[in-house]
Design an enzyme around this catalytic site. Sequence first.
Site, short mmCIF file in Angstrom:
data_model
loop_
_atom_site.label_atom_id
_atom_site.label_comp_id
_atom_site.label_asym_id
_atom_site.label_seq_id
_atom_site.Cartn_x
_atom_site.Cartn_y
_atom_site.Cartn_z
N HIS A 11 7.30 -27.56 -0.31
CA HIS A 11 6.71 -28.67 -1.05
C HIS A 11 5.58 -28.22 -1.96
O HIS A 11 4.81 -29.03 -2.43
CB HIS A 11 6.22 -29.74 -0.07
CG HIS A 11 7.36 -30.33 0.72
ND1 HIS A 11 8.02 -31.47 0.34
CD2 HIS A 11 7.98 -29.88 1.84
CE1 HIS A 11 8.98 -31.71 1.22
NE2 HIS A 11 8.98 -30.77 2.13
N GLU A 25 0.82 -1.22 0.00
CA GLU A 25 0.00 0.00 0.00
C GLU A 25 0.85 1.27 0.00
O GLU A 25 0.42 2.31 -0.48
CB GLU A 25 -0.88 -0.04 1.26
CG GLU A 25 -2.20 0.67 1.12
CD GLU A 25 -3.13 0.34 2.27
OE1 GLU A 25 -3.65 -0.79 2.31
OE2 GLU A 25 -3.33 1.21 3.14
N LYS A 85 -12.93 2.05 -1.05
CA LYS A 85 -13.85 2.28 0.07
C LYS A 85 -15.05 3.08 -0.41
O LYS A 85 -16.19 2.80 -0.03
CB LYS A 85 -13.14 3.08 1.17
CG LYS A 85 -12.18 2.29 2.03
CD LYS A 85 -11.66 3.20 3.14
CE LYS A 85 -10.67 2.53 4.04
NZ LYS A 85 -10.17 3.40 5.10
O1 PA5 Z 1 -2.93 1.98 6.03
C1 PA5 Z 1 -4.03 2.50 5.85
O2 PA5 Z 1 -4.19 3.72 5.95
C2 PA5 Z 1 -5.27 1.67 5.54
O3 PA5 Z 1 -4.97 0.36 5.26
C3 PA5 Z 1 -6.22 1.73 6.74
O4 PA5 Z 1 -5.57 1.28 7.88
C4 PA5 Z 1 -7.47 0.90 6.52
O5 PA5 Z 1 -8.05 1.19 5.29
C5 PA5 Z 1 -8.48 1.17 7.64
O6 PA5 Z 1 -8.74 2.54 7.72
P1 PA5 Z 1 -9.41 3.19 8.97
O7 PA5 Z 1 -8.51 3.01 10.14
O8 PA5 Z 1 -9.61 4.63 8.63
O9 PA5 Z 1 -10.72 2.49 9.19
#
Ligand code: PA5
Length: 470
Positions: A313, A287, A426
């Site tokens: 394996h 990410e 989202k």
């Molecule tokens: O690293 C990030 O910003 C995302 O992966 C969030 O952690 C994830 O989408 C969850 O978001 P939030 O904490 O706003 O619910």
Amino acid sequence: MSKGMHLSFDFSLVLESNLKSGDGMSSAAMKAGIRRARTAAKVTEARHTAGQVGFPDLPFKLEEAKAIGRMAAALRKKYSHMLVLGIGGSALGTKAIIEGIGAGARKGMAVHVADNVDPDFFFPLLRSLPMEKTVVVAISKSGTTAETNSQLALAMDALKKVNPKGWRDQLVLITDPKTGVFRKLATDDGIAALSVPPNVGGRFSVLTPVGLLPLAAAGFSIDRLLDGAAWMEAMFRGVPGDDNPVIKAAAVYAHYMVENPKSVQLWFTYGQGLDRVAEWWQQLWGESLGKKRPGGVSVGQTPARAVGVTDQHSQVQLFQDGPADKVYTFVKWMEGREKGKVPKATFSPDMAMLGNRPLRDLFEAEFQGTIGALWDAGRPIVRLEVGERDERHLGAFLHFWMWVTAIVGDILGVDAFDQPGVEKGKKISRALMGEKGTEAVRTAFDRKSAKRMRDEIHLEERESGNDDSE
Ligand code: PA5
């Protein structure tokens, strides 16, 4: 400051002098890579100084950690279970540490991290918990994550059933200090709330209340976790380029994304619980770095994982003889816990060498053997070993990866701290659920998927034995 730390970073098997496959780094490339990483690190360092990037400060927030420790102790007196609601960065760090060290290794509450809304997972979990003895911790930095919102609504209902008057006392919200629906809920309903610093994003937030509260509740030492991370921060700041593991790792991985691009980085983990650590890293790497550069060029590297010895394996054949599209990171606990021996057995004379020796000898040999096979195939390999399965070592190791990721982001020319793609997903999910004011998003998505549907094949067997109606 931490004593007795032991982490080993071995980059020898990325060097062409050892690989001799054309896929290794020359010593000139290594030197240039280290210089580049050092220079690139200044970008994140400057953003940190300007207060835009907050993760380097987290190991030193000791007062806050003390307060969290006190809160966890109070919760432990009242409740036996904690249900953590959250996803991505709001869940994976906690899971990595609990399972990395081992839930059974510490005495505390039974902490369940629910990072999925699959009804076949979530409802049975909710039904299995003694709600009158459960505290619910809902974590969402943004407060706009549909998954966590729906889980919270369900958990609140379950709490209200067992504790109609006092259900609010069984709830803790962890969210942005100012914005978001969770903050409003906390203020309006007088629910306990902790803050995620605005300059720390989800996947960099394990050392904020996001990870610290559930971990302290589960009996883990958050002081030692922070101490380990502080040790790594000091290493990174103090050790010169050639011997600085963060800088060297950033140099190596950036080489395998820029000069000799490998589309995949594969973590091969050897040690109980390390696969959960790999899962945390997968989000961090994927990410943070899978982005479009300004100008539109896509960069990134697919983070993949395999478990030793199981996947020897199933996947090693591919790794050895398949496409040379991967850089390998072997991650291992330096020493495991169990010392048990294999008894001498007479049923298998060819395997006599196993008898009366620790099972760990075999595990070690498998680790070395797999590295040997990939080395023989000329694959670039980094070897990382973590001294102990404890809070200090994992704190240091996770902090190491946060810095490496940030610096590789600087080298690639992307912002490692945003996630526009996740936000887009989202938004579409919320629109599909009918969020107000999102008609345009829904229509655009429906139009695209209507086109896609025409290429779908459905196989369906009708149950009726009598097909006369057709
Ligand atoms: O690293 C990030 O910003 C995302 O992966 C969030 O952690 C994830 O989408 C969850 O978001 P939030 O904490 O706003 O619910």
